[in-house]
Enzyme design. Structure first.
Site, short mmCIF file in Angstrom:
data_model
loop_
_atom_site.label_atom_id
_atom_site.label_comp_id
_atom_site.label_asym_id
_atom_site.label_seq_id
_atom_site.Cartn_x
_atom_site.Cartn_y
_atom_site.Cartn_z
CG HIS A 291 -2.12 0.68 1.14
ND1 HIS A 291 -3.52 0.79 0.41
CD2 HIS A 291 -2.38 2.60 1.52
CE1 HIS A 291 -3.90 2.19 0.35
NE2 HIS A 291 -2.63 3.00 1.06
CD GLU B 79 -2.45 -16.35 -11.83
OE1 GLU B 79 -1.94 -15.32 -11.07
OE2 GLU B 79 -2.94 -17.06 -11.52
CG ASN C 196 1.27 -8.15 -8.37
OD1 ASN C 196 1.53 -7.01 -8.20
ND2 ASN C 196 0.11 -7.74 -7.20
CB CYS D 189 -5.36 -7.25 -13.94
SG CYS D 189 -4.39 -9.65 -13.50
#
Length: 543
Positions: free
Chosen positions: A187, A405, A428, A476
């Site tokens: 974050h 991914e 990620n 994404c």
């Protein structure tokens, strides 16, 4: 520190220097003794303390707007969560625990469940820990952990920053952010970029330093002692975006949002997202002791889809398994769950699970008018992709794709693209598997830097295949939230970019200043680089 140079992962561009202000850490785990003399009176302290924390966060929320306000309001709501407070009260009256210890133990249950869920849900565990620490500090009568009031421009140094710490930071007073933990998808990284504050995370050893002032380079990740001179990065003119993802030469790149709850969807729509590139459906299952019924799922999904009636929404089917345990799945123990039965693999043995979810998604699409597509997580082969697409078609969903991914899926991109309507890069997890580096672990955060040339080259392979076949390619992962990297991804063949809502304006505005040929030049330069820092430098050159 004065004679050494520390390094971490630069997650928000810019250079700044100034005096250090250290963020207060949490009070730590409270003792379980002595038992309260009056358990009922001790239990009665819990809710007022939680209300005081919620009121303080709500007051802060009233002074800010946009994503910062949403973060603070969400954290305030967590502080008064009935399930958390009831459990804490029960621990006081039933186990004779002091109120601070009871709050700690009650929160630990929630934190453990969220951490086990992985990915987006694991990130929410930090929010619960922050609320826990604030309530405990209130009960103990100590100062609340977090960012102190700043009177002069300063460089903030912390172990990590909770969302409530970063929300509402004043860029005029916060010169830069430096954390010992965290990673490129934290974050702190997301909000620092949205505020234009230089930031470096995973700087091992920074908490042990006695430097009174630091110079921070958010591009290279270098953090060095300075003489105390205040140098602000400079925010420049206010960034604006017209809400349409398009390059200045007219080339279209949709700018979408990642969401995981109805509140996320409302925030994304308010922030101007053109649609949703990743709707995480795990929220519907997380606390369930048995599989939610089709009708329950339908209502839950419709609440997320509603703000995007008439707009594209890509729904990811359940991403769960041994490393993201759900009670009703009853997974068998695995020696390495991250490499075990997770994502779409769960459905191979339980096809009825995904069939019911797909039926609920199709019904929710009809209910809301959203233009829904579905995609499956953790797909490794073209055969798996074809299996999923067939089930989506049978459920009445016309557009189906898969996540890329797993490195094997990237290497088999052409075969997979022949089976699907689109693919979406989950950068990620792709980085995590490519480098064998847990993306939640600060010690290996540098390997998960989305500017790693090896990762960009793997993305480039998928981009070449997608461009050759005319198949839409989305991104994404959090890589899409970096405005400069967004141009590189576009140059590599991405046709849509999906991100945290706070990054939408910065990314949309940056794309509007670029053309496709410039993006392709930036991509070629980044691919040829040997290090993440060199890739960033090469990407800037054509702009």
């Amino acid at each position: 520190m004065s004679s050494t140079r520390l390094s971490g992962v630069g997650v928000s561009s810019g250079r700044a220097s100034g005096p250090v202000v250290r963020v207060a850490e949490a009070p730590g785990e409270p003792p379980s003794t002595p038992p309260p003399a009056d358990p009922a009176a001790e239990a009665a302290r819990v809710r007022p303390a939680a209300r005081a924390v919620a009121d303080a966060l709500t007051a802060r929320a009233a002074a800010v707007s946009g994503d910062a306000r949403s973060v603070l309001e969400t954290t305030a709501a967590m502080a008064t969560d009935p399930a958390l407070l009831s459990q804490a009260e029960t621990l006081v009256t039933g186990s004779s625990l002091p109120a601070p210890r009871a709050v700690w133990q009650a929160a630990e249950g929630f934190i453990t469940a969220l951490t086990a869920a992985g990915g987006y849900m694991a990130e929410r565990a930090r929010d619960v820990a922050d609320v826990r620490d604030r309530v405990i500090a209130e009960l103990l009568g100590t100062a609340a952990p977090g960012v102190p009031a700043l009177s002069t421009p300063s460089v903030l140094v912390a172990r990590d920053l909770a969302p409530a710490d970063t929300a509402g930071l004043d860029p005029e007073l916060v010169l830069a952010l430096v954390t010992e933990e965290g990673g490129p998808t934290s974050h702190t990284a997301i909000l620092a970029r949205s505020l234009g504050i230089p930031a470096v995370v995973a700087v091992r050893g920074v908490l042990a330093s006695d430097a009174d002032a630091l110079a921070v380079d958010g591009d290279t990740g270098e953090v060095t002692a300075s003489d105390g001179t205040v140098l602000a990065a400079g925010t420049g003119p206010a960034i604006s975006w017209n809400g349409v993802g398009v390059l200045k030469d007219g080339h279209r790149v949709k700018v979408l949002a990642n969401v995981g709850s109805p509140a996320d969807a409302k925030a994304a729509a308010a922030a101007g997202a053109e649609g949703v590139g990743l709707f995480r459906t795990e929220f519907c299952y997380l606390s369930a002791t048995e599989e939610p019924s089709e009708s329950e799922q339908r209502a839950a999904y419709a609440a997320v889809l509603a703000p995007f009636a008439g707009k594209p929404v890509v729904v990811r089917t359940l991403d769960a398994g041994a490393d993201k345990p759900l009670a009703f799945l009853e997974p068998e123990a695995e020696p390495n769950p991250a490499l075990g039965v997770r994502g779409l693999r769960v459905a191979f043995d339980r096809p009825e699970l995904i069939d019911r979810q797909l039926a609920a998604i199709a019904a929710a699409a009809v209910d809301t008018g959203a233009e829904v597509s579905v995609m499956a997580p953790m797909v490794a082969t073209a055969e798996e992709a074809a299996w999923f697409v067939a089930r989506a078609r049978a459920a009445g969903i016309a557009r189906a794709g898969v996540m890329i991914e797993i490195p094997a899926a990237a290497l088999a991109a052409r075969e997979i693209l022949a089976e699907v309507d689109f693919v979406s890069l989950g950068t990620n997890d792709l980085a995590q598997y490519l480098f064998a580096a847990d993306r939640q672990l600060g010690a290996v955060a540098a390997l998960n830097d989305p500017w790693q040339p090896a990762l960009l080259r793997l993305i480039g392979l998928v981009g070449e295949a997608a461009t050759a076949t005319g198949t839409p390619l989305g991104v994404c992962g959090e890589a899409a939230a970096d405005p400069l990297l967004a141009t590189v991804l576009t140059g590599l063949g991405a046709t849509s970019l999906s991100m945290n809502p706070s990054a939408l304006t910065a990314v949309g505005a940056r794309l509007a200043t670029s053309s496709l040929d410039v993006c392709q030049l930036a991509a070629r330069g980044a691919l040829a680089a040997a290090t993440p820092a060199a890739a960033r430098t090469a990407a800037r050159a054509p702009h």
